[in-house]
Design a protein around this motif. Structure first.
Motif, mmCIF file in Angstrom:
data_model
loop_
_atom_site.group_PDB
_atom_site.id
_atom_site.type_symbol
_atom_site.label_atom_id
_atom_site.label_comp_id
_atom_site.label_asym_id
_atom_site.label_seq_id
_atom_site.Cartn_x
_atom_site.Cartn_y
_atom_site.Cartn_z
ATOM 1 N N VAL A 13 -40.618 12.289 3.542
ATOM 2 C CA VAL A 13 -39.791 11.735 2.606
ATOM 3 C C VAL A 13 -40.025 10.224 2.684
ATOM 4 O O VAL A 13 -39.906 9.583 3.616
ATOM 5 N N THR A 14 -40.240 9.592 1.604
ATOM 6 C CA THR A 14 -40.389 8.228 1.547
ATOM 7 C C THR A 14 -39.057 7.504 1.180
ATOM 8 O O THR A 14 -38.804 6.112 1.400
ATOM 9 N N ALA A 15 -38.360 8.194 0.277
ATOM 10 C CA ALA A 15 -36.997 7.703 -0.324
ATOM 11 C C ALA A 15 -36.117 8.868 -0.516
ATOM 12 O O ALA A 15 -36.631 9.847 -0.937
ATOM 13 N N PRO A 16 -34.935 8.512 -0.359
ATOM 14 C CA PRO A 16 -33.982 7.464 0.162
ATOM 15 C C PRO A 16 -34.107 7.182 1.585
ATOM 16 O O PRO A 16 -33.674 6.128 1.863
ATOM 17 N N PHE A 17 -34.696 8.132 2.271
ATOM 18 C CA PHE A 17 -34.761 7.737 3.708
ATOM 19 C C PHE A 17 -35.902 8.501 4.321
ATOM 20 O O PHE A 17 -36.457 9.502 3.758
ATOM 21 N N THR A 18 -36.612 7.800 5.135
ATOM 22 C CA THR A 18 -37.950 8.317 5.615
ATOM 23 C C THR A 18 -37.805 9.233 6.696
ATOM 24 O O THR A 18 -37.052 9.167 7.551
#
Lengths: 469, 469
Positions: free
Chosen positions: B105-110
């Protein structure tokens, strides 16, 4: 069973009160403790905090970018909860990154294994290490082996971790993880791969710290999952000669700055005296750090928040410490003890929550022997919440385990850890492993403990020496 | 409970015998069935066979070198057990290799995710695919979505698999795995990642076959573990915009030759008539193929071996078929049906064991309606081993599921599959998940079934049509 408890425990508790401490202020403190329990059990704040940490940050290895995200998350979270003080203290931490890990049995049958590097391990050469394995039941068996048996081989310590409510199986087998590489290298081994220190039978390897020793070659160190260790044993039933190819690419990257993050409910009459409840903020990298130690972060933070919300302030200051870099050597805990050395005489008692989210069943302490009965009496109300009186031999939890050396009394709120080592230090350390009701019971226990200790008029010092460290 | 069964079941069974089938040959057959049960429960041959397959071969994806090792293992094993005939039949199988898989996941949290490619998936471009995800409760919800909602996105089907003794939860959710990529691509999705089709909460992704459709773009398809799907939901509670970076490098490598491996106990009076008991030899690549389907291989092989060892040969031939390439599309089963088409009229009945190692609790069949009561009577003795009479709607298991289309009667020996989908198609499919006692109960049931069917004088044809395929 439950209703039976509800009937007889208050009577027992009131009896104790009558016998030992009949003054009204004490009765009031006990009533507040009962209210704290009710509020904690009706609240999901502890769970919401772990959920927030695991979803918004997730894995947070000490000294990495994610660690700094966790520190920022903690400061923001603690501030948003309205504590009297929130601050952080810099801690220099070693940085180690996992890299890749793979292992294959190349003979007598080709099979891939599921492994992971142990924390602190050096890398293998780029082409890996290929050698026969030599199996030992335990670290002690390895110690007893000759150099001839071990030289040029990959040591395999095959020690199964037993399941116990207090996690004592871990204490027995973890020595192989922490000390195995040195012993193996002293006898000329080229690498070490241990059976995971875990009670599960999942095909996940358990990581965790290992140590090297000055003057002894640093050999690569890894753990294989329990089913993989079984597989190797299946092969060893057929032949003595099992060859492993091992590849690890971890890296030590010097040091970085991390932080112990601290929040306080300022004491009213003795603000300079501290009741410390802690947990550690860092985690290993393969799970999301839910049970180790997001749970502890949620428990102690939510417990302190309940005290912050009370109409009357506690006499002593309740200090929440979210320690940096516990996993890689209690770095935050040691830094705290060092940096707060002048203040440690004013630490009334300290306890860390770092054993997952199982229910607390017992309160152990380490206080002056003559104070032990009074503390048991004072905390008798915690039995309402399932927390029974324990012994006077607590070590307090990893990051406060050094405080008794400075004379600080400690407590261990013993959790049911029967499934803790199923998930500990694996990708399986995720939020779904936490039972919100059990977590709330922990919050209740910590809130009661912190409150009662903040109000206590019992002198706890000097404490008895530790029997074993 | 146990002792109660032992008391009343033989009486019930003897009652049935007296009422329906009092001839001495039948009584003798039933007695042999009871002896087979005793021998099976006293033997660990079934377990030894799975142990051998998982230790000496392990993962064996169709068409790979390991698959050929498995075929050679099977021929050697079956020959060593002394069957009357052992032979193999070539099957052309597609070859697909998993490669690497990663997702963040790069957004909203890596956060990194634990994923695996679905079988048959194409690779992503080398730099991966990065896009927002769009979540659907089910495949049907995806079907109902507009192109506008889906276009340019990574589809996330978030359908939880429910736990049931007969595994029926799998049948509901697996449609999303097999058909999701086509539906998603038809609406312009760039990739699909599903919640694993599994009942566990382990951080392991479940693989399994997916399909493409001529004329529809082939998009990469993966599964994430259940805890990862929970994590994504945690993020979606906070924002509609969750961005995923997905990398997969599987490869389709044309076709290769594999083999159905076959062993027979030759029938005495009707050797040309076949009672087929099967399992599949191939497995997915991430576990060692213990429950899927090493267990089946052990069960049917050990069952046939018990019949081979009887002083009296069965009337019909008992044929063990270890199918090739079940996982990647029932390739061996279809090849068998095609290659043996002339002989299918002589197949008295067929059953495949492919549902792990849980205890068998029921015998379902698909036979002529007028023969159903006789078959229930004939197999009533199996209740001694916990196998109760079932319905007349069996499909027989994956690799024999096409045989009813050729008029062949089938049976399903229903296993307790409550934990099967915890491990199915994951690295956790390892030997430790098999209870040797439950496996022996399976061997007993298959031995009794095969024996009773080999001796049966009931005409089973023509069979009723399937209601749903």
């Amino acid at each position: 069973m439950k209703s039976k408890q509800v009937i007889w425990l208050p009577l027992a508790f009131l009896g104790l009160l009558t016998a030992c401490q009949s003054d009204t202020s004490n009765l009031k403190n006990q009533n507040v403790a009962l209210q704290l329990q009710q509020k904690a059990l009706a609240s999901d704040l502890g769970y919401q905090i772990v959920e927030s940490l695991t979803v918004e940050v997730g894995p947070r290895m000490a000294g990495t970018e994610k660690d700094i995200q966790a520190v920022n998350w903690a400061v923001t979270k603690l501030e948003s909860l309205g504590f009297d003080k929130v601050y952080k203290e810099a801690v220099e931490v070693p940085v180690w990154v996992r890299g890749d890990a793979s292992a294959y049995v190349t003979a007598p049958f080709t099979q891939p294994l599921v492994i992971t590097a142990l924390g602190g391990s050096v890398a293998t050469p780029e082409k890996g290490v290929t050698a026969e394995i030599v199996r030992f039941d335990t670290l002690d068996a390895l110690k007893a082996a000759s150099t001839q048996e071990v030289e040029g081989k990959i040591v395999f310590i095959d020690h199964k971790t037993e399941r116990h409510i207090d996690g004592k199986g871990y204490g027995i087998t973890v020595r192989g993880r922490s000390k195995g590489a040195v012993t193996a290298a002293e006898k000329g081994a080229v690498a070490i791969v241990i059976r995971s220190i875990g009670t599960d039978s999942d095909r996940m390897a358990h990581t965790g710290m290992m140590r090297y020793k000055e003057g002894v070659p640093r050999i690569p160190a890894a753990a294989m999952s329990n089913p993989d260790a079984d597989l190797i044993n299946g092969m060893l039933k057929r032949t003595d000669s099992v060859t492993l190819q091992l590849y690890l690419s971890p890296e030590s990257r010097g040091t970085a700055t991390s932080y112990n993050v601290i929040a306080e409910v300022t004491g009213s009459s003795k603000p300079e005296e501290i009741v410390l409840i802690g947990a550690h903020l860092d985690s290993w990298d393969e799970g999301t750090g839910a049970i180790d130690d997001g749970a502890g972060v949620g428990i102690v933070t939510a417990a302190a928040k309940l005290i912050q919300e009370l109409p009357q302030k506690p006499a002593r200051t309740v200090r929440v410490v979210l320690y940096a870099a516990e996993e890689i050597g209690l770095v935050g805990g040691k830094a705290y003890a060092r940096d707060h050395q002048q203040e440690l005489a004013k630490h009334y008692i300290a306890a860390e929550s770092d054993f997952g989210a199982g229910r607390i069943y017992r309160l152990d302490v380490r206080v002056n022997d003559s104070a032990f009965a009074d503390i048991q009496s004072l905390t008798g109300v915690m039995a309402e919440n399932g927390v029974m009186p324990g012994n006077n031999e607590a070590n307090g939890g990893p990051d406060v385990s050094m405080l008794p050396d400075y004379g600080v009394p400690v407590a261990t709120l013993r959790q049911d850890g029967r499934d803790y080592f199923d998930y500990h230090h694996t990708p399986n350390d995720t939020l779904d492993k936490i039972d919100p009701a059990a977590l709330a019971q922990n919050v209740a226990a910590y809130a009661q403990f912190a409150w009662l200790m903040a109000q206590s008029e019992v002198e706890l010092r000097p404490i008895p020496a530790k029997q074993d460290k």
